[in-house]
Design a protein around this motif. Structure first.
Motif, PDB file in Angstrom:
ATOM      1  N   PHE A 349       0.809  -1.213   0.000  1.00 33.52           N
ATOM      2  CA  PHE A 349       0.000   0.000   0.000  1.00 33.52           C
ATOM      3  C   PHE A 349       0.848   1.270   0.000  1.00 33.52           C
ATOM      4  O   PHE A 349       0.510   2.269  -0.632  1.00 33.52           O
ATOM      5  N   TYR A 350       1.979   1.259   0.718  1.00 34.40           N
ATOM      6  CA  TYR A 350       2.799   2.460   0.835  1.00 34.40           C
ATOM      7  C   TYR A 350       3.434   2.881  -0.489  1.00 34.40           C
ATOM      8  O   TYR A 350       3.880   4.012  -0.633  1.00 34.40           O
ATOM      9  N   LYS A 351       3.500   1.974  -1.435  1.00 33.09           N
ATOM     10  CA  LYS A 351       4.165   2.288  -2.704  1.00 33.09           C
ATOM     11  C   LYS A 351       3.283   3.121  -3.632  1.00 33.09           C
ATOM     12  O   LYS A 351       3.774   3.711  -4.598  1.00 33.09           O
ATOM     13  N   TYR A 352       1.979   3.135  -3.349  1.00 29.61           N
ATOM     14  CA  TYR A 352       1.099   3.926  -4.224  1.00 29.61           C
ATOM     15  C   TYR A 352       0.017   4.671  -3.436  1.00 29.61           C
ATOM     16  O   TYR A 352      -0.945   5.160  -4.012  1.00 29.61           O
ATOM     17  N   PRO A 358      -5.121   8.843   3.390  1.00 30.54           N
ATOM     18  CA  PRO A 358      -5.178   7.568   2.672  1.00 30.54           C
ATOM     19  C   PRO A 358      -5.870   6.483   3.485  1.00 30.54           C
ATOM     20  O   PRO A 358      -5.823   6.472   4.709  1.00 30.54           O
ATOM     21  N   VAL A 359      -6.527   5.580   2.778  1.00 25.15           N
ATOM     22  CA  VAL A 359      -7.127   4.408   3.402  1.00 25.15           C
ATOM     23  C   VAL A 359      -7.167   3.297   2.365  1.00 25.15           C
ATOM     24  O   VAL A 359      -7.467   3.549   1.195  1.00 25.15           O
ATOM     25  N   SER A 360      -6.847   2.106   2.772  1.00 26.64           N
ATOM     26  CA  SER A 360      -6.799   0.970   1.855  1.00 26.64           C
ATOM     27  C   SER A 360      -8.112   0.199   1.888  1.00 26.64           C
ATOM     28  O   SER A 360      -8.674  -0.036   2.958  1.00 26.64           O
ATOM     29  N   GLY A 361      -8.594  -0.205   0.696  1.00 26.09           N
ATOM     30  CA  GLY A 361      -9.792  -1.034   0.624  1.00 26.09           C
ATOM     31  C   GLY A 361     -11.062  -0.258   0.381  1.00 26.09           C
ATOM     32  O   GLY A 361     -12.163  -0.781   0.610  1.00 26.09           O
ATOM     33  N   GLY A 362     -10.940   0.992  -0.084  1.00 21.36           N
ATOM     34  CA  GLY A 362     -12.108   1.829  -0.316  1.00 21.36           C
ATOM     35  C   GLY A 362     -11.991   3.116   0.454  1.00 21.36           C
ATOM     36  O   GLY A 362     -10.943   3.414   1.035  1.00 21.36           O
ATOM     37  N   ASN A 363     -13.056   3.908   0.505  1.00 21.00           N
ATOM     38  CA  ASN A 363     -13.046   5.087   1.366  1.00 21.00           C
ATOM     39  C   ASN A 363     -13.703   4.744   2.699  1.00 21.00           C
ATOM     40  O   ASN A 363     -14.263   3.656   2.874  1.00 21.00           O
TER      41      ASN A 363
END
Length: 419
Positions: A349-352, A358-363
């Motif tokens: 995740f940190y690469k993009y 930021p949040v991973s997996g949607g908002n």
């Protein structure tokens, strides 16, 4: 923007040009909060404290670099940059050569180099430099109607950073360095990158057994009713859910211990019930750092069993609040229990990642809307009573299936400042 948020913005603007203010400047800010923005003395004090501004010791970035304001007079911006860079490079290289020797000012060499970098960044940027000069010359506060000292309540000068209603700490908006580039860490924590996070409130401590009992008493579908309950009702928690509880009661004597054996779905349900949510991974790391930059732990580069419950030194959880708070006033932010985050696990995740909230997996909204969707892995942060020192670093990342529970994992909640 509300008056409160305008005052928060003002304080954060102060912090961009100087991390410290004098006691007189603190009084002036309190006056502005009360008179101009209509805040209570407690509210204004809470915001100033939560911002991370240091009070009473003024850092002069000119002095840090062995320069003076007069040396900047009648110079072009390019000449000023050259002057600052030369002074910074000389002192920085001297610090590198010094190795691990103690400094007379009490700082480590690494802390000194961090201060040198902040001085450089401030003095080569004209708006920041001019703001810093204004603060040094006590010109930053415009005249305001005087409030006699006795009219500023005593409690306003010593009040907690937490809101009285639900023991939350305000984490100020701003940019921070997320992740780490050290050679001895996992690629999952790389690269270090700048992230901006909006202001938010975070629970001062992890959710405790007694708090969680209030939730299950009001929501009996989340009690631990044993084998039949697991197979008949839910795929959102495994058969070990609330394993150490008996008939809806937590273990004797552990009311103030953090609740464990909690799935991500259960933590989300609790958070929704109290009008909050789980923190994003970025929010968690910003809060855990406590306002420090480039440090491995919430208090600096070193940690031992006086700072946190880890490495099986106690052998189980301890009551929340037993160990020192970090710079934002958060307790048990590492150690004792690892904490669920909102994000879906993504090792890369940190690469993009995006640079703002930021949040991973949607908002945030979509994740909350699909809380009951199983079969995902979620981020856990902070390390537990069982974890090694390496796993208590503020950048350490781990994951667990969202329906799984563990004696090492609990949670704390957050909410937006404007809610």
């Amino acid at each position: 923007m509300s008056n409160r948020n305008e005052f928060i913005f003002l304080i954060n603007e102060f912090k961009t040009v100087s991390p410290t203010i004098s006691y007189e400047q603190r009084k002036g800010l309190l006056r502005r909060g009360i008179k101009q923005y209509g805040l209570s003395a407690d509210e204004a004090t809470e915001i100033i404290h939560a911002s991370g501004l240091s009070i009473g010791e003024r850092v002069d970035f000119f002095e840090v670099l062995s320069l003076s304001i007069t040396e900047f007079e009648n110079r072009s911006e390019s000449e000023i940059v050259g002057l600052v860079e030369a002074a910074h490079n000389n002192l920085y290289n001297l610090s590198l050569k010094a190795g691990g020797r103690p400094r007379a000012d009490g700082r480590t060499e690494e802390q000194w180099r961090t201060l040198l970098n902040r001085a450089r960044e401030t003095l080569i940027d004209r708006p920041k430099r001019e703001g810093h000069i204004a603060i040094l010359q006590n010109e930053v506060l415009p005249p305001t109607e005087s409030i006699p000292e006795e009219e500023i309540p005593i409690q306003a000068q010593t009040s907690s950073k937490t809101t009285e209603q639900d023991r939350m700490v305000m984490i100020p908006a701003g940019e921070f360095q997320m992740g780490c580039d050290d050679i001895d860490i996992s690629d999952e924590e790389k690269p270090a990158h700048s992230v901006y996070v909006d202001a938010f409130y975070m629970d001062k401590y992890p959710v405790t057994n007694s708090q969680y009992k209030e939730f299950i008493d009001a929501n009996p579908q989340w009690r631990n009713l044993g084998w039949f309950d697991y197979h008949h009702i839910s795929k959102l928690r495994d058969s070990d859910y609330l394993l150490n509880w008996f008939k809806g009661n937590y273990p004797t004597g552990k009311a103030d211990h953090p609740v464990t054996w909690i799935s991500w779905h259960a933590a989300m349900a609790y958070a929704n019930w109290v009008g909050k949510r789980l923190p994003t991974e970025a929010e968690w790391e910003k809060a855990a750092r406590g306002g420090l930059t480039g440090q491995r732990f919430p208090w600096g580069q070193m940690i031992d069993v006086r700072n946190a419950n880890y490495d099986k030194s106690v052998g189980e959880t301890t009551p929340v609040g037993k160990y020192p708070e970090n710079g934002y006033g958060l307790g048990d932010v590492v150690g004792n229990i690892s904490e669920w985050c909102l994000d879906q696990w993504d090792s890369k995740f940190y690469k993009y990642t995006e640079s703002r909230n930021p949040v991973s997996g949607g908002n945030i909204e979509s994740i909350i809307d699909y809380t009951t969707k199983p079969n995902t892995h979620r981020v856990i942060r902070g390390g537990s009573w069982y974890s090694s020192e390496q796993e208590l670093r503020v950048t350490y990342r781990d994951s667990l299936a969202s329906w799984k529970t563990s004696s090492l994992v609990g949670f704390r909640c957050v909410k937006a400042v404007n809610t």
